[in-house]
Design an enzyme around this catalytic site. Structure first.
Site, PDB file in Angstrom:
ATOM      1  N   ASP A 196       0.847  -1.201   0.000  1.00 26.64           N
ATOM      2  CA  ASP A 196       0.000   0.000   0.000  1.00 26.64           C
ATOM      3  C   ASP A 196       0.889   1.261   0.000  1.00 26.64           C
ATOM      4  O   ASP A 196       0.687   2.185  -0.787  1.00 26.64           O
ATOM      5  CB  ASP A 196      -0.898  -0.044   1.253  1.00 26.64           C
ATOM      6  N   LYS A 200       1.542   4.396  -2.916  1.00 23.92           N
ATOM      7  CA  LYS A 200       1.410   5.814  -2.544  1.00 23.92           C
ATOM      8  C   LYS A 200       2.700   6.587  -2.831  1.00 23.92           C
ATOM      9  O   LYS A 200       2.656   7.701  -3.359  1.00 23.92           O
ATOM     10  CB  LYS A 200       1.020   5.938  -1.065  1.00 23.92           C
TER      11      LYS A 200
HETATM   12  N1  HSE Z   1      -4.971   0.393   4.535  1.00 22.54           N
HETATM   13  C1  HSE Z   1      -4.651   1.780   4.335  1.00 22.54           C
HETATM   14  C2  HSE Z   1      -3.997   2.317   5.604  1.00 22.54           C
HETATM   15  C3  HSE Z   1      -5.896   2.537   4.008  1.00 22.54           C
HETATM   16  O1  HSE Z   1      -3.962   1.588   6.598  1.00 22.54           O
HETATM   17  O2  HSE Z   1      -3.480   3.421   5.592  1.00 22.54           O
HETATM   18  C4  HSE Z   1      -5.657   3.872   3.369  1.00 22.54           C
HETATM   19  O3  HSE Z   1      -5.028   3.770   2.131  1.00 22.54           O
END
Ligand code: HSE
Length: 413
Positions: A196, A200
């Site tokens: 994740d 980003k």
């Molecule tokens: N799973 C992500 C987090 C959600 O914990 O930040 C937001 O992108």
């Protein structure tokens, strides 16, 4: 009046519908006209919900309704989000998304289609949830040469690391707590393995360099190998461990990576704790700036989506210059980036201490009561140089029945 549609009535989609309703006065004033939600696309029905009469199950209803000029994509994932978003842009509709997977994988193409059709593809909510970070990069910091973006970009892992730090619990126990609190998914891989954060930082790097970044080029390490013992050493060193997504930009040389980093109390990201996110951006003129807030969650993320809806309405006949070109940014190999390294060594004996000095040079050693090991922090060196020294050190130790290096964490101390 502007007619909008929301695709996906999950956490974010329902948050967008709620904000459009609750803040309608402010939104009408900011957008210059009323924004009315006409459709909500979902596989499910939501009887008794405020959008009950707006639910549609067929995407073509939205695609073919010329009255709908702004579409929010809040489905997540790539399929069917990607074909639906592409079709909306090609139909001349503005698209706003919170979907970092979509932006990281197909942003270049979707931005180009939006430019071609003089509509907008906006994705403020895809990074940092409710924290303004995309818009500052293409507006407020546009006159800067961006030298570094380093962020705590994932709330789930930040919560886990904060619990390990403050409560002294293991990774597994902190993960279970995060799952019980609803912060971590049942399958937590995307968060804890750093995927994740990788998407980003890929988006932020592309925003900073103006070129496409392939997220697969970004070295990505998660937090699963960080232990409670690492945090005991960190405490002794006046430090903590955070998961960073980082881009260091020096002209054409761009290092971008995701990894846990041991940082001291004077680091600007040290106090970003729990589920919060923080992003530090260094520009060549402005110096260090910090963006902090809720990086996930229904209303914070939906708030960023709504701001993009307003921007789209305000620019309904023009494409906002945002994003990056089709030229690919080369990401430098991780082996060429330099750090200090926190290292734990098996066997707290005189021979091992001498081996550390022989291979890594003089270093201050830290010991923990009751453990047959010690730790030290190296001088700054490239990853390639560290790996070479680690191999040399490990073979010297292993010749005498010791394991050698037990742990390595990059350090900014
Ligand atoms: N799973 C992500 C987090 C959600 O914990 O930040 C937001 O992108």
């Amino acid at each position: 009046m502007i007619h909008a549609a929301v695709m996906g009535y999950g956490t974010i989609g329902s948050g967008v519908a709620e904000i459009l309703d609750r803040n309608s006065v402010q939104i009408t004033e900011a957008a210059g006209e009323e924004v009315a939600l006409k459709y909500v696309l979902d596989l499910r029905d939501f009887p008794g919900s405020p959008v009950e009469d707006k639910i549609v199950h067929d995407f073509s209803v939205i695609e073919q309704d010329a009255d709908v000029s702004v579409v929010v994509e809040a489905m997540g994932g790539l399929n069917p989000a990607y074909p639906f978003v592409k079709a909306c842009l090609m139909a001349g509709k503005h698209v706003v998304t919170s979907n970092k997977a979509l932006v990281a994988a197909h942003g270049t193409e979707l931005l180009a289609i939006a430019r071609e059709h003089q509509v907008n593809f906006l994705f403020e909510a895809s990074v940092g949830g409710g924290i303004p970070i995309i818009r500052p990069l293409y507006r407020c910091l546009k006159g800067e040469v961006i030298e570094e973006i380093t962020g705590i970009l994932n709330g789930t892992t930040n919560y886990i690391l904060t619990r390990m730090d403050r409560a002294g619990v293991s990774f597994e126990a902190a993960l279970k707590e995060a799952q019980d609190m609803g912060y971590a998914e049942r399958n937590p891989e995307a968060d804890v393995e750093g995927h994740d954060t990788c998407r980003k930082i890929a988006i932020l790097t592309a925003m900073a360099t103006g070129k496409e970044v392939n997220y697969e080029d970004i070295y990505t390490e998660g937090i699963t190998r960080i232990t409670d013992v690492d945090f005991q050493y960190a405490e002794k060193l006046g430090a903590s461990v955070k998961l960073f997504g980082s881009s260091r930009i020096d002209g054409e040389q761009v290092h971008a990576w995701v990894a846990p980093v041991m940082i001291g109390r004077d680091h600007v990201l040290y106090s970003v704790s729990d589920v919060f996110n923080g992003v530090m951006v260094k520009g060549n003129m402005v110096g260090t700036t910090m963006f902090y807030g809720s990086g996930a969650g229904k209303l914070p993320t939906a708030s960023a989506v709504v701001a993009d809806i307003i921007a789209a309405v305000r620019h309904k006949n023009m494409n906002i210059a945002i994003g990056w070109s089709e030229e690919r940014q080369t990401i430098a190999p991780m082996d060429t980036s330099s750090y200090r390294y926190f290292v734990r060594v098996d066997g707290n004996c005189e021979e091992n201490r001498s081996r550390v000095e022989a291979v890594f040079g003089k270093a201050e050693l830290t010991v923990l009561d009751g453990l047959d090991e010690f730790a030290f922090v190296t001088e700054k060196m490239t990853e390639a140089a560290f790996k070479e020294k680690a191999v040399e050190f490990d073979s010297a130790c292993q010749a005498f029945g010791k394991k050698g290096i037990l742990q390595m964490i990059r350090a900014e101390l």
